[in-house]
Scaffold this motif. Sequence first.
Motif, PDB file in Angstrom:
ATOM      1  N   SER A  13       0.887  -1.197   0.360  1.00 42.88           N
ATOM      2  CA  SER A  13      -0.469   0.036  -0.254  1.00 42.88           C
ATOM      3  C   SER A  13       0.341   1.466  -0.060  1.00 42.88           C
ATOM      4  N   MET A  14       1.808   1.060   0.152  1.00 44.16           N
ATOM      5  CA  MET A  14       3.062   2.583   1.021  1.00 44.16           C
ATOM      6  C   MET A  14       2.986   2.404  -0.664  1.00 44.16           C
ATOM      7  N   ASP A  15       3.336   2.018  -1.207  1.00 40.22           N
ATOM      8  CA  ASP A  15       4.325   1.560  -2.913  1.00 40.22           C
ATOM      9  C   ASP A  15       3.155   2.669  -3.893  1.00 40.22           C
ATOM     10  N   ARG A  67     -11.013  -2.992   6.904  1.00 39.26           N
ATOM     11  CA  ARG A  67     -11.759  -2.886   6.450  1.00 39.26           C
ATOM     12  C   ARG A  67     -12.085  -1.293   5.777  1.00 39.26           C
ATOM     13  N   TYR A  68     -11.873  -0.396   6.111  1.00 42.11           N
ATOM     14  CA  TYR A  68     -11.702   0.999   6.680  1.00 42.11           C
ATOM     15  C   TYR A  68     -11.216   0.892   5.091  1.00 42.11           C
ATOM     16  N   SER A  69      -9.859   0.615   5.004  1.00 40.87           N
ATOM     17  CA  SER A  69      -8.916   0.678   4.171  1.00 40.87           C
ATOM     18  C   SER A  69      -9.587  -0.403   2.313  1.00 40.87           C
ATOM     19  N   LEU A  70     -10.464  -1.038   2.928  1.00 39.78           N
ATOM     20  CA  LEU A  70     -11.049  -2.057   1.386  1.00 39.78           C
ATOM     21  C   LEU A  70     -11.521  -0.753   1.269  1.00 39.78           C
ATOM     22  N   SER A  71     -12.665  -0.213   1.557  1.00 38.83           N
ATOM     23  CA  SER A  71     -13.455   0.978   1.386  1.00 38.83           C
ATOM     24  C   SER A  71     -12.192   1.844   0.522  1.00 38.83           C
ATOM     25  N   SER A  72     -11.165   2.405   1.116  1.00 39.41           N
ATOM     26  CA  SER A  72     -11.158   3.269  -0.329  1.00 39.41           C
ATOM     27  C   SER A  72     -10.470   2.953  -1.160  1.00 39.41           C
ATOM     28  N   THR A  73     -10.174   1.216  -1.485  1.00 35.84           N
ATOM     29  CA  THR A  73      -9.676   0.298  -2.242  1.00 35.84           C
ATOM     30  C   THR A  73     -10.662   0.998  -3.971  1.00 35.84           C
ATOM     31  N   ILE A  99      -4.662  -2.796 -11.664  1.00 33.51           N
ATOM     32  CA  ILE A  99      -4.202  -4.494 -10.936  1.00 33.51           C
ATOM     33  C   ILE A  99      -3.368  -4.088  -9.814  1.00 33.51           C
ATOM     34  N   ASP A 100      -2.663  -3.468  -9.993  1.00 31.37           N
ATOM     35  CA  ASP A 100      -2.222  -3.069  -7.894  1.00 31.37           C
ATOM     36  C   ASP A 100      -3.214  -3.410  -7.116  1.00 31.37           C
ATOM     37  N   LEU A 101      -4.102  -2.381  -8.041  1.00 32.60           N
ATOM     38  CA  LEU A 101      -5.543  -2.356  -6.761  1.00 32.60           C
ATOM     39  C   LEU A 101      -6.119  -3.466  -6.125  1.00 32.60           C
ATOM     40  N   VAL A 102      -6.583  -4.385  -7.568  1.00 32.46           N
ATOM     41  CA  VAL A 102      -7.397  -5.392  -6.894  1.00 32.46           C
ATOM     42  C   VAL A 102      -6.127  -6.491  -6.110  1.00 32.46           C
ATOM     43  N   SER A 103      -4.969  -6.115  -6.566  1.00 36.81           N
ATOM     44  CA  SER A 103      -3.922  -7.190  -5.655  1.00 36.81           C
ATOM     45  C   SER A 103      -4.218  -6.667  -3.984  1.00 36.81           C
TER      46      SER A 103
END
Length: 121
Positions: A13-15, A67-73, A99-103
């Motif tokens: 996520s940092m990358d 889950r908050y992180s997941l929502s941000s995706t 592609i990176d976001l799905v990962s």
Amino acid sequence: MSSHKNLRVYQESMDYVTKIYEITKTYPNSELFGLTSQTRRACVSIPLNISEGASRGSTKDFCRFLRYSLSSTSEIDTALTIAKNIELIDEKQLNELIIDLVSLRKKLMALINSLEKKLSG
């Protein structure tokens, strides 16, 4: 739990934040307080929520912040699609970022599922 910095999803996520900042640098100044800011804030919230959740001391809280992180995706997905639709990025850029976001999504879900199994087990 070991440090959040040791989690692969945190590192990725940092990358991803770096990639988003690089791509949004190309957005016009007129979007600085619009799509640029919104996309960056959503992206930065992923590692921020991972680190905050990890520091909470309970697995239940950690899952909530994951889950908050997941929502941000989902928010980032929409922002990138808008950027492509208004021609701020092209199809190739969109596909690479998605592609990176799905990962990231898959890793977040795997971590959430693993932690929730521990809670119910």
